[in-house]
Enzyme design. Structure first.
Site, PDB file in Angstrom:
ATOM      1  N   ASP A 104      44.262  42.862  30.026  1.00  0.00           N
ATOM      2  CA  ASP A 104      45.475  42.224  30.545  1.00  0.00           C
ATOM      3  C   ASP A 104      46.636  42.331  29.558  1.00  0.00           C
ATOM      4  O   ASP A 104      46.421  42.398  28.340  1.00  0.00           O
ATOM      5  CB  ASP A 104      45.246  40.727  30.798  1.00  0.00           C
ATOM      6  CG  ASP A 104      44.178  40.481  31.837  1.00  0.00           C
ATOM      7  OD1 ASP A 104      43.974  41.350  32.695  1.00  0.00           O
ATOM      8  OD2 ASP A 104      43.552  39.412  31.764  1.00  0.00           O
TER       9      ASP A 104
HETATM   10  N1  URA Z   1      38.854  39.224  31.080  1.00  0.00           N
HETATM   11  C1  URA Z   1      40.097  38.745  31.203  1.00  0.00           C
HETATM   12  O1  URA Z   1      40.295  37.654  31.722  1.00  0.00           O
HETATM   13  N2  URA Z   1      41.125  39.507  30.744  1.00  0.00           N
HETATM   14  C2  URA Z   1      40.964  40.703  30.170  1.00  0.00           C
HETATM   15  O2  URA Z   1      41.937  41.340  29.772  1.00  0.00           O
HETATM   16  C3  URA Z   1      39.655  41.186  30.042  1.00  0.00           C
HETATM   17  C4  URA Z   1      38.616  40.425  30.512  1.00  0.00           C
END
Ligand code: URA
Length: 258
Positions: A104
């Site tokens: 993310d």
């Molecule tokens: N889980 C999440 O919530 N975000 C990420 O970027 C990777 C795994």
């Protein structure tokens, strides 16, 4: 002769699965004909292959880059909102590489980038179940019950998450550091899991793919991986379910009273 989707993946454009999607969507032509059926065998040395109208480049040398992604970068190769893209952090890389899976915008940590579509496919395919480990700073202090719930699986959009490994690393006044190992790659999975048990994520960092750890690679920096590093990604077994144990006891107790 090789399968068309494999040739596209080997050219470093995308993973094999994404190549199959391009073929199914009619975006691939071989010798002037659109091919939508899967499994066609081609010889890239003598046949002309066009992907989205552009000739497929010949296979490049495979490279594997391990980047410590900072918060504030997207892992897509273009962003309609114009946010910074992870590949802009790479220096002296002339191959066209793409990120393996996503991280993310607001998550930091280990991100693998490569031009090897086959390897990307193997890392992401659920059958390989490559564990990914995250360090999550969450709000409050999760109870042993909440940790058990995270480990055994919680419902996200109507589907239970697979068994996870969760270790409480450090509890402070208002937050706790958890180390969470999962082997799925659902969107914002760790955030949603923690939210489900009432402890929203404050900060999230991926610290390992399999046994390949981020270590002290500084944020925004990257290093090339060698074959021993790649082997570390694949050298870990899946997270075993702890659920079965609690099923056995009631059955044994029941038999005793017969
Ligand atoms: N889980 C999440 O919530 N975000 C990420 O970027 C990777 C795994």
């Amino acid at each position: 002769m090789l399968r068309l989707q494999k040739v596209i993946a080997q050219a470093g454009i995308c993973s094999r699965r994404a190549a199959e999607e391009l073929i199914a969507a009619g975006k691939v032509q071989v010798d002037g004909e659109v091919v939508t059926a899967m499994g066609m065998k081609v010889d890239p040395a003598v046949q002309q292959i066009l992907v989205r109208g552009k000739p497929l480049a010949l296979a490049e040398k495979k490279i594997y880059i391990f980047l410590h992604k900072p918060v504030g970068y997207v892992t897509t190769l273009n962003d309609p909102q114009g946010r910074p893209i992870v590949t802009s952090l790479l220096r002296d890389v002339d191959a066209r590489v793409f990120p393996v899976g996503r991280l993310d915008y607001d998550t930091s940590g280990a991100l693998l980038l490569t031009n090897d579509g086959d390897l990307a496919q193997r890392i992401q395919h659920p059958s390989f179940e490559i564990p990914k480990t995250y360090e999550a700073r969450v709000k409050g202090k999760p109870s042993p019950k909440a940790i058990r719930q995270l480990e055994q699986g919680v419902l996200i959009e109507g589907r239970r998450t697979a068994p996870a490994r969760v270790v409480l690393r450090k509890a402070a006044n208002r937050s706790t550091i958890l180390e969470i190992t999962i082997h799925e790659g659902r969107k914002r999975q760790v955030r949603k899991m923690c939210e489900f048990v009432g402890h929203p994520v404050i900060e999230l960092c991926r610290i390992a793919y399999g046994r390949l750890r981020l270590g002290n690679l500084p944020s925004g920096h990257s290093r090339m991986l060698d074959s021993a590093d790649i082997a570390r990604i694949f050298s870990v077994k899946r997270v075993a379910s702890k659920k079965k144990k609690s099923w056995k006891r009631p059955t044994a107790a029941k038999n005793k009273h017969k």
